[in-house]
Structures are given as C-alpha cells and as structure tokens.
Design an enzyme around this catalytic site. Structure first.
Site, PDB file in Angstrom:
ATOM      1  CD1 TRP A 131       0.076  -1.725   2.997  1.00  0.00           C
ATOM      2  CD2 TRP A 131       0.892   0.556   3.211  1.00  0.00           C
ATOM      3  NE1 TRP A 131       1.172  -1.606   4.051  1.00  0.00           N
ATOM      4  CE2 TRP A 131       1.601  -0.350   4.276  1.00  0.00           C
ATOM      5  CE3 TRP A 131       1.402   2.022   3.308  1.00  0.00           C
ATOM      6  CZ2 TRP A 131       2.396   0.291   4.991  1.00  0.00           C
ATOM      7  CZ3 TRP A 131       2.065   2.359   4.057  1.00  0.00           C
ATOM      8  CH2 TRP A 131       2.589   1.442   5.018  1.00  0.00           C
ATOM      9  CG  ASN A 132       5.196   1.475   0.735  1.00  0.00           C
ATOM     10  OD1 ASN A 132       4.731   0.538  -0.342  1.00  0.00           O
ATOM     11  ND2 ASN A 132       6.359   1.401   1.304  1.00  0.00           N
ATOM     12  CE  LYS A 155      -3.317  -9.922  -1.160  1.00  0.00           C
ATOM     13  NZ  LYS A 155      -4.011  -8.643  -1.054  1.00  0.00           N
ATOM     14  CG  HIS A 156      -2.434  -3.156  -4.741  1.00  0.00           C
ATOM     15  ND1 HIS A 156      -1.876  -2.617  -3.601  1.00  0.00           N
ATOM     16  CD2 HIS A 156      -1.884  -2.169  -5.846  1.00  0.00           C
ATOM     17  CE1 HIS A 156      -1.078  -1.488  -4.137  1.00  0.00           C
ATOM     18  NE2 HIS A 156      -1.089  -1.087  -5.262  1.00  0.00           N
ATOM     19  N   GLY A 207       6.994  -6.330  -0.175  1.00  0.00           N
ATOM     20  CA  GLY A 207       6.385  -6.217   0.991  1.00  0.00           C
ATOM     21  C   GLY A 207       6.985  -6.749   1.978  1.00  0.00           C
ATOM     22  CB  SER A 208       6.334  -7.781   5.503  1.00  0.00           C
ATOM     23  OG  SER A 208       5.696  -8.664   5.303  1.00  0.00           O
ATOM     24  CD  GLU A 229      12.791  -4.958  -5.483  1.00  0.00           C
ATOM     25  OE1 GLU A 229      13.577  -4.494  -4.400  1.00  0.00           O
ATOM     26  OE2 GLU A 229      13.186  -5.215  -6.529  1.00  0.00           O
ATOM     27  CG  LEU A 230      11.542  -9.071   0.612  1.00  0.00           C
ATOM     28  CD1 LEU A 230      11.836 -10.417   1.432  1.00  0.00           C
ATOM     29  CD2 LEU A 230       9.797  -9.149   0.540  1.00  0.00           C
ATOM     30  CB  CYS A 263      11.154  -0.521   1.222  1.00  0.00           C
ATOM     31  SG  CYS A 263      11.302   0.017  -0.483  1.00  0.00           S
ATOM     32  CD  GLU A 360      10.808  -2.203   7.138  1.00  0.00           C
ATOM     33  OE1 GLU A 360      10.253  -3.337   7.313  1.00  0.00           O
ATOM     34  OE2 GLU A 360      10.955  -1.680   6.185  1.00  0.00           O
TER      35      GLU A 360
END
Ligand code: NAP
Length: 475
Positions: A131-132, A155-156, A207-208, A229-230, A263, A360
């Site tokens: 979402w960011n 899938k958002h 995401g995470s 991409e975490l 991130c 984080e």
C-alpha cells in the site's frame, strides 16, 4: 478477506470491495494466457505506443489518481502527485528503451557458428504489491513486463483497493488490451492457486519479509521464478567532514517522507562523534517544525500513517525499545487529531540487544547512533538482517563511494537523497530480498534468456572430444 478503503485522516470507511471469486481468477488466467500468445506475434512497437498512451492518460488523470491515493493511505497530496508523475516517467522510459534493451546479444563462441541470446516473454506474472506506493509499485512491474509481453494478475494490499483498481482501469482506458494487467481482490489461498497454475511463470512481490518468505516458498514448490522487494533498515552515514548544511536539510526528509513508511527510508542514522550533537539538534529542530493535518491540505507537512494497525504496531515497538534502554531524544507524544498520526520521534542509546537494533520501524521514528571511526560506521551499517539501500555523506564523494562499496546493501547514494528512476536498478540483498526492478535488469527479470546457436555445419569432428556435448548427436 476485507478489501476496504478507510481514510486514515478521518477514519471513515469510504468503500468496500467484494472478494474475487475462483471463477474470476480462472477467467483472468485464461484471458492472460491467450494474450501472452497474441503478444508473442505482435511487434513490440505496438505496445510501446500503448505504454506512451498509458503515461499520457496517467498525466491527464493525475489529480484523480493523487487524491484517491491520499484519501486511501494518507500520504501528503504533493507526494501522491509526485508518485503519479513518476509512474508516467517509468511508462515513457520503458516505452522508449525496452525494444533496444531486448535486442539479442551476440556471444563469442568456440562453436562453428553464431550464438545469440534472445530475450522473450515467458507467460503470466503474479504481482503482489503493498500500500505504501500503491501506483509506483504497480508500474515498476507493469511497464517492463508489458513491453516484454508478459500479462499480469495483481493482488494489491487490502487497504489500497481503490488505488489499485483506478490505475488498472487507467491502463485499459489508455488502450492496453484487457488482460494486460488485471487487478483482482484475491485472498492468500487464491494467490497460491495462481502461483501454482502452469499459465503463471513468475511472481513479483513487494512487501514484508514475512509475506515474502511465504510467497517465495509457494513459488519454490511450483518452480516459479520470483523477485522479492522486501523491508529495509537503511543506514544514513554522516562522516565528520560532510557538508552539514546539506546533511541536516536531507536527513529529516529522508526519514519523514511518506510518513516514514518507505522501504528505503533512512531508518538508522550513523553519525561520527565530531558532528553528532549538531546532527541530533538539527534533526530535533526539523522534526519539531512539521505540521500534522489533512493530507489533502497543501499546508500540511506531516501525514497520518496508513492505518490504525500500523500506528499501534509502531507505538508498541517504540515502547519496547524504551523498555530495553533507548532514550527518547524527541517525540513519542500523542498528537491530538483523530487521524492515525505518529509524532516524529528520535531514539538514541540503542544497544545491540535492543529489539529496534534489528527490527524495521515502518513510520516516522529515527534511530541515531554515535560512532568514533569510519570502520565502526561500516560495521554498524552492516550489522543488520536487511540490505536494501543507504546514504553516505562525506566531504569527498570519491571517499564516500569507497565506503559505499563496503556497505552490504543493493543501493547506496553518496552525498544525495535517494533516487528511484526507471534507468537505475532497485533492489536489495540479505533479508531485503533478491532480484531487481526497473532498468534493464528489471526488464529482464521474467524473460526467457534463450540461446539460439546457428551452426555453419554440424561439428562432427569434435563429437568425441566432448566439445559438442550432445548425446543425441552420437550415432
Ligand atoms: P505485507 O504485509 O507483506 O503486504 C504486502 C502485500 O503482500 C500485500 O498485498 C499483502 O496483502 C500481501 N500478502 C501478505 N501476506 C500474504 C500471503 N501470505 N500471501 C499472499 N499475499 C500476501 O507488507 P506491508 O507491511 O503492508 O508493507 C510494508 C513492507 O513492505 C515493509 O517491510 C516495507 O519495507 C516493504 N516494502 C518494500 C519495498 C521494496 O521495494 N523493497 C517497497 C515498499 C515496501 P494484504 O494487504 O491483503 O495482507
């Protein structure tokens, strides 16, 4: 699974979306697969034209896109506008450069003939996005894969469904064939189902760490290529000969941009002792100047966080850090507004046992460390499970670059705020994931790097020497 737009400034529920059905998923996969076959026969120039039109339509609808994003996840309107424009820039860049970057490479070979590597589409890609940066994350995957000819199913995040659907609609309105990118309100099981499907050939997740590991496991089980991409805990190193006016001007922005929910936000400031006090004072002063309020109001400079849950989680992490001995240099007080605001906070005195040393903080909280030498700065920078980005400020940029080489991350910016541009690669190492988005590397993330060798003659002389390693040729 609840896909809902809840305005984090007013806490109002704006819209709720129905979950996707299995039948919708099946139809999407079939349509995407048919489109993949059509794309294979199409000139790339056709898609370049459409992608330029996507950029133009994004610019025409910039206001609607920006307001939707701000209302949905809270970022400042100005930042939303910047994100929307960046999407158009990315689309234009891939439209202009993809065809050239996808030209076959000639390889010098000992074989009697010409060896070439061709870059071809592989099939559908499952995208899972956060979402960011609701639009930019989509565009980083969409633009290159559309040019390659890989259709996508998206899938958002469950809290940014309106932004996801709006950009997906804009892409179709601009002329992309139905199925180029289909946004579906999928649950986690349906994502796994899509990954397992033979029509899907790749998975791109931002995401995470937790969801990355789960999705990558499913991808591994089904032998699908994946890019991750975490998260990140990017260091911001300040050497004692750095230009402190520039450092002070950039440091606070580097933490508070997007309400600290980025991130590549500078989450750990590592400052040489000679300039440490000056640095902390300036950070406090700049943090104290921000004005919380309606993110749609141009006067506002501190946005709410994206959700109640995110704010509560950050508060819990800060309390734990304090319990473990952290000093609150500034902030950590309530903000008397109904939205999900978190006061910019500075923590110091973090030792290695403190949970925030290795976790984080996804919001406006800066951790500042004091170091006595460059070696200590590098050691601290690398003492992290993550390895996404980083910033180094040094008097001499060449010396800064020498330090940059020693930092275990995928990106380092010397004497500058970070950049995210289509021509430069984006991604990390360690628990920040693997693979790259953007640039020629992102373009080729999900291509078939196909060798075609055109022989001058069948190399029968070398058959027994093993140089021609083909059992099938043996008589
Ligand atoms: P998240 O919980 O991992 O969510 C990201 C996406 O993954 C959402 O669409 C989410 O859907 C989905 N998801 C979660 N669990 C899943 C599962 N088991 N199966 C399938 N999909 C699943 O991440 P977040 O906390 O919202 O986002 C922030 C994180 O992303 C931070 O760590 C940040 O550093 C990282 N990030 C990295 C980059 C980068 O480029 N490296 C960029 C931006 C953000 P739901 O919303 O429905 O749960």
């Amino acid at each position: 699974m609840a896909y809902q737009t809840i305005n984090p400034y007013t806490n109002e529920m704006v819209k709720e979306y129905k979950d996707a059905t299995d039948q919708q998923l099946e139809e999407t996969l079939q349509r995407g697969h048919e489109l993949y076959k059509t794309f294979k026969k199409q000139e790339m120039k056709e898609r370049a034209k459409i992608l330029h039109q996507v950029a133009a339509t994004i610019r025409e609808k910039s206001d609607e896109l920006a307001r939707t994003c701000t209302t949905e996840m809270g970022k400042l309107l100005n930042e939303s506008k910047g994100e929307v424009e960046l999407c158009a820039v990315i689309a234009d860049w891939f439209a202009d450069h993809a065809e050239e970057m996808l030209q076959p490479d000639q390889i010098e070979t000992q074989a009697h003939g010409q060896a070439e590597v061709h870059y071809q589409a592989t099939g559908m890609i499952m995208m899972v996005e956060p979402w960011n940066f609701p639009y930019y994350q989509m565009m980083r995957v969409f633009a290159p894969n559309f040019m390659v000819g890989n259709p996508m199913v998206l899938k958002h995040a469950s809290n940014t469904p309106s932004s996801a659907q709006l950009l997906a609609d804009v892409i179709v309105e601009a002329g992309a064939p139905e199925g180029s990118l289909t946004n579906l309100f999928l649950d986690y099981d349906q994502v796994s189902k899509a990954i397992a499907d033979p029509r899907v050939q790749g998975v791109a997740l931002t995401g995470s760490e937790k969801s990355g590991a789960i999705v990558a496991k499913t991808a591994g089980e089904h032998l699908k290529k994946v890019t991750l991409e975490l998260g990140g805990m990017d260091p911001f190193i300040v050497l004692d000969d750095a230009n402190m006016d520039e450092v002070c001007d950039i440091a606070w922005r580097s933490r508070l941009y997007n309400a600290g929910q980025e991130c590549t936000s500078s989450k750990r400031f590592i400052v040489m002792e000679k300039v440490y006090d000056e640095f902390v004072e300036s950070l406090k002063e700049n943090f104290s100047k921000v004005k919380p309020g309606d993110p749609l109001d141009p006067e506002t400079t501190l946005a709410p966080m994206n959700s109640k849950k995110a704010k509560e989680q950050l508060q819990e992490q800060v309390e734990e850090a304090i319990k473990a001995g952290a000093t609150v240099e500034y902030g950590n007080e309530p903000i008397d507004l109904p939205g999900q605001f978190f006061m910019p906070t500075i923590l110091t005195g973090i030792d290695k046992d403190n949970p925030v040393h290795t976790t984080e903080l996804f919001g406006p909280v800066a951790v500042v460390y004091k170091v006595a030498s460059e070696e200590e700065a590098i050691e601290l920078a690398n003492d992290s499970p993550y390895g996404l980005g980083g910033i180094v400020f040094a008097g001499d940029k060449e010396h800064g670059a020498e330090l940059a080489k020693q930092i275990e991350t995928g990106m380092v910016f010397v004497n500058s705020f970070r950049y995210s541009l289509p021509e430069i690669p984006f991604g990390g190492v360690k628990h920040s994931g693997f693979g790259r988005e953007m640039s020629s590397m992102g373009l080729k993330a999900f291509v078939n790097e196909k060798l075609i060798l055109k022989a001058d003659h069948p190399d029968t002389d070398n058959l027994s020497s093993g140089l021609v390693a083909s059992q099938t040729l043996k008589k």
